[in-house]
Motif scaffolding. Structure first.
Motif, mmCIF file in Angstrom:
data_model
loop_
_atom_site.group_PDB
_atom_site.id
_atom_site.type_symbol
_atom_site.label_atom_id
_atom_site.label_comp_id
_atom_site.label_asym_id
_atom_site.label_seq_id
_atom_site.Cartn_x
_atom_site.Cartn_y
_atom_site.Cartn_z
ATOM 1 N N PRO A 74 35.897 -24.775 60.802
ATOM 2 C CA PRO A 74 37.069 -25.385 60.907
ATOM 3 C C PRO A 74 37.097 -26.670 61.824
ATOM 4 C CG PRO A 74 37.275 -22.899 61.412
ATOM 5 C CD PRO A 74 35.561 -23.475 61.175
ATOM 6 N N LEU A 75 37.944 -27.537 61.234
ATOM 7 C CA LEU A 75 38.088 -28.849 61.881
ATOM 8 C C LEU A 75 38.357 -28.908 63.330
ATOM 9 C CD1 LEU A 75 37.734 -31.856 61.597
ATOM 10 C CD2 LEU A 75 40.126 -32.108 60.783
ATOM 11 N N TRP A 76 39.316 -27.943 63.637
ATOM 12 C CA TRP A 76 40.066 -27.685 65.147
ATOM 13 C C TRP A 76 39.095 -27.519 65.983
ATOM 14 C CZ3 TRP A 76 39.941 -23.509 68.085
ATOM 15 C CH2 TRP A 76 39.784 -22.185 67.442
ATOM 16 N N GLU A 77 37.906 -26.642 65.504
ATOM 17 C CA GLU A 77 37.073 -26.124 66.448
ATOM 18 C C GLU A 77 35.949 -27.137 66.607
ATOM 19 O OE1 GLU A 77 35.312 -22.335 66.908
ATOM 20 O OE2 GLU A 77 36.232 -21.343 65.113
ATOM 21 N N SER A 168 28.592 -26.559 80.903
ATOM 22 C CA SER A 168 28.324 -25.263 80.600
ATOM 23 C C SER A 168 28.859 -24.697 79.418
ATOM 24 C CB SER A 168 28.881 -24.383 81.914
ATOM 25 O OG SER A 168 28.385 -25.007 83.264
ATOM 26 N N LEU A 169 30.309 -25.039 79.452
ATOM 27 C CA LEU A 169 31.302 -24.730 78.175
ATOM 28 C C LEU A 169 30.541 -25.014 76.807
ATOM 29 C CD1 LEU A 169 33.576 -22.917 77.357
ATOM 30 C CD2 LEU A 169 34.873 -25.169 77.691
ATOM 31 N N GLN A 170 30.215 -26.236 76.802
ATOM 32 C CA GLN A 170 29.728 -26.902 75.713
ATOM 33 C C GLN A 170 28.374 -25.980 75.196
ATOM 34 O OE1 GLN A 170 27.271 -30.592 76.324
ATOM 35 N NE2 GLN A 170 26.855 -30.997 74.219
ATOM 36 N N GLN A 171 27.450 -25.860 76.087
ATOM 37 C CA GLN A 171 26.046 -25.302 75.515
ATOM 38 C C GLN A 171 26.275 -23.777 75.355
ATOM 39 O OE1 GLN A 171 23.296 -25.897 79.146
ATOM 40 N NE2 GLN A 171 23.312 -27.874 78.729
ATOM 41 N N ILE A 172 27.336 -22.991 75.916
ATOM 42 C CA ILE A 172 27.645 -21.858 75.596
ATOM 43 C C ILE A 172 28.294 -21.890 74.068
ATOM 44 C CG2 ILE A 172 29.082 -19.848 75.975
ATOM 45 C CD1 ILE A 172 28.709 -19.955 78.821
ATOM 46 N N THR A 173 29.252 -22.792 73.941
ATOM 47 C CA THR A 173 29.947 -23.093 72.561
ATOM 48 C C THR A 173 28.631 -23.147 71.492
ATOM 49 O OG1 THR A 173 31.645 -23.733 73.678
ATOM 50 C CG2 THR A 173 31.668 -23.933 71.465
ATOM 51 N N GLY A 175 25.806 -22.202 70.956
ATOM 52 C CA GLY A 175 25.017 -21.036 70.569
ATOM 53 C C GLY A 175 26.179 -19.756 69.987
ATOM 54 N N SER A 176 27.687 -20.056 70.336
ATOM 55 C CA SER A 176 28.613 -19.266 69.606
ATOM 56 C C SER A 176 28.945 -19.644 68.379
ATOM 57 C CB SER A 176 29.840 -19.231 70.494
ATOM 58 O OG SER A 176 29.494 -18.708 72.018
ATOM 59 N N LEU A 177 29.138 -20.938 68.244
ATOM 60 C CA LEU A 177 29.337 -21.516 66.949
ATOM 61 C C LEU A 177 28.191 -21.095 65.864
ATOM 62 C CD1 LEU A 177 30.743 -24.852 67.704
ATOM 63 C CD2 LEU A 177 32.085 -22.907 66.766
ATOM 64 N N GLN A 178 26.953 -21.250 66.337
ATOM 65 C CA GLN A 178 26.112 -21.092 65.370
ATOM 66 C C GLN A 178 25.971 -19.532 64.800
ATOM 67 O OE1 GLN A 178 21.953 -22.661 66.034
ATOM 68 N NE2 GLN A 178 22.815 -24.115 67.590
ATOM 69 N N LEU A 245 18.699 -26.572 68.664
ATOM 70 C CA LEU A 245 17.700 -25.574 68.336
ATOM 71 C C LEU A 245 17.509 -24.493 69.466
ATOM 72 C CD1 LEU A 245 16.188 -25.019 65.668
ATOM 73 C CD2 LEU A 245 14.315 -26.152 66.931
ATOM 74 N N CYS A 246 17.370 -24.882 70.470
ATOM 75 C CA CYS A 246 16.764 -23.902 71.637
ATOM 76 C C CYS A 246 17.778 -22.918 71.948
ATOM 77 C CB CYS A 246 16.230 -25.035 72.967
ATOM 78 S SG CYS A 246 14.888 -25.799 72.444
ATOM 79 N N ILE A 247 19.189 -23.569 72.177
ATOM 80 C CA ILE A 247 20.199 -22.883 72.466
ATOM 81 C C ILE A 247 20.515 -21.867 71.620
ATOM 82 C CG2 ILE A 247 22.766 -22.940 73.143
ATOM 83 C CD1 ILE A 247 22.253 -25.618 74.538
ATOM 84 N N GLY A 248 20.460 -22.214 70.085
ATOM 85 C CA GLY A 248 20.637 -21.368 69.183
ATOM 86 C C GLY A 248 19.745 -20.224 69.205
ATOM 87 N N ARG A 249 18.494 -20.368 69.608
ATOM 88 C CA ARG A 249 17.487 -19.338 69.376
ATOM 89 C C ARG A 249 17.459 -18.447 70.658
ATOM 90 N NH1 ARG A 249 12.002 -21.249 66.401
ATOM 91 N NH2 ARG A 249 12.978 -21.978 64.775
ATOM 92 N N PHE A 250 17.688 -19.082 71.903
ATOM 93 C CA PHE A 250 17.403 -18.509 73.046
ATOM 94 C C PHE A 250 19.073 -18.377 73.766
ATOM 95 C CE2 PHE A 250 13.737 -21.053 72.472
ATOM 96 C CZ PHE A 250 12.898 -20.247 72.341
ATOM 97 N N SER A 251 19.318 -18.898 74.647
ATOM 98 C CA SER A 251 20.582 -18.708 75.377
ATOM 99 C C SER A 251 20.815 -19.965 76.295
ATOM 100 C CB SER A 251 20.872 -17.656 76.235
ATOM 101 O OG SER A 251 20.077 -17.770 77.316
ATOM 102 N N ALA A 252 21.891 -20.345 76.394
ATOM 103 C CA ALA A 252 22.253 -21.500 77.520
ATOM 104 C C ALA A 252 21.510 -21.546 78.603
ATOM 105 C CB ALA A 252 23.819 -21.575 77.824
ATOM 106 N N THR A 253 21.668 -20.134 79.343
ATOM 107 C CA THR A 253 20.804 -19.804 80.692
ATOM 108 C C THR A 253 19.548 -20.140 80.681
ATOM 109 O OG1 THR A 253 22.539 -18.114 80.883
ATOM 110 C CG2 THR A 253 20.319 -18.125 82.409
#
Length: 344
Positions: A74-77, A168-173, A175-178, A245-253
């Motif tokens: 979605p464009l809004w996201e 912090s929010l960007q990096q968590i998002t 992974g969430s969007l993927q 790629l890294c955040i999608g495979r692992f985590s933001a932490t």
């Protein structure tokens, strides 16, 4: 079977290696491009706009040639994510300008606990004591080898808080969007890069003028400066791609903790290439940070194995319960059989 098991490990290591090499190379290239001893291109926000322009162009070519498939988000996201990401970039630049280098480094280190807290509240993610101790060791080690003078200003503190929260929010998002839209890292980057590129190119020159008082229109683009801008854009493309790629495979932490290996590499390369001072304090801090990263990697793998064993045990228990229920429904449970015998 062994080859299939090794394949993800190799690709994970490759993703981390790409991120570390491209990030360190990007820092070195930008240092030459932006420093007074180099080409004096003091337009960090606009340069980031150039980075995302090249990334968006590569993504468009990839989609047009069929190398990647575009999935619907979605464009809004995408707009919401781009606003948060741009606020992260602008906030970090303002924090660096308004605060001392020491406080800027502390604000970057504070991203790790903020990410942990966000993952706890947003995704109910829990951390073992081993992981927490390793995170503290990494933050302490990097702090020892990077933080020098600490000077805080009210405006700088506000900008640092905005930058830390948005980063912090960007990096968590990411992974969430993927996970939410089952989209690959490069496909997601291809969708967000055009929005970030347009917004940064429109507002970046004004932000840079506020930061340093220099106009982008008056800058003289020499051959060397143009070459380093192109090099910076290429390295940024690999850096952005590997980050997603890294955040999608692992985590933001994990990305934040292991990502501080880049800080250690930058300090060592600065000592080797730019004659930067490397004291005993720096060396001890780097050793503590590396030790913390190793312990963190071990702790995460240990927790994964424990969770996997628990899931297997839980699954086997649930299978036994299902078997008992099925037996009762079919009238073949032991108490029923014994009751039938006594009645006969």
């Amino acid at each position: 079977m062994e080859a299939e098991k090794k394949k993800p490990l190799v690709s994970d290591v490759g993703a981390w290696a790409m991120n570390v090499v491209s990030s360190v190379g990007l820092i070195m290239a930008n240092k030459q491009l932006m420093s007074n001893g180099g080409y004096g291109f003091a337009f960090a926000t606009t340069l980031t706009g150039f980075h995302f322009t090249v990334t968006a162009l590569v993504g468009w070519i990839s989609n047009a040639t069929g190398l990647s498939v575009s999935k619907h988000v979605p464009l809004w996201e995408l707009l919401w994510f781009s606003i948060v990401a741009n606020m992260s970039i602008t906030g970090m630049n303002l924090s660096l300008m308004l605060n001392s280098v020491g406080f800027y480094q502390i604000s970057k280190l504070s991203i790790i606990p903020v990410v942990c807290l966000m993952e706890f509240f947003l995704h109910s993610k829990h951390y073992s004591s081993r992981v927490i101790m390793a995170v503290i060791a990494v933050a302490l080690g990097v702090g020892i080898c990077t933080v020098t003078d600490v000077e805080v200003k009210v405006k700088g503190l506000i900008c640092a808080c905005v930058a830390v929260f948005c980063t912090s929010l960007q990096q968590i998002t990411i992974g969430s969007l993927q996970k939410k839209y089952e989209i690959g890292s490069f496909e997601l980057l291809s969708k967000t890069a055009p929005i970030q590129a347009i917004s940064l190119l429109l507002f970046g020159p004004f932000a840079d003028y506020y930061l340093n008082g220099h106009s982008l229109l008056k800058y003289h683009y020499s051959v060397g400066a143009t070459a380093f801008i192109l090099l910076s854009c290429i390295l940024a493309f690999f850096c952005n791609t590997s980050q997603y790629l890294c955040i999608g495979r692992f985590s933001a932490t994990s990305f934040q903790v292991l990502g501080h290996m880049k800080t250690v590499c930058v300090l060592i390369l600065g000592w080797l290439l730019f004659d930067s001072a490397l004291t005993l304090k720096n060396i001890l801090g780097m050793l503590l940070a590396v030790l913390g990263m190793l312990v963190y990697s071990w702790a995460v793998e240990h927790d994964k194995k424990v969770k996997m064993a628990l899931d297997i045990r839980t699954g086997s228990n649930s299978e036994r319960e299902d078997a008992k229920l099925l037996a009762k429904e079919n009238g073949t449970s032991k108490p029923d059989i014994e009751l039938a015998r006594s009645e006969s």
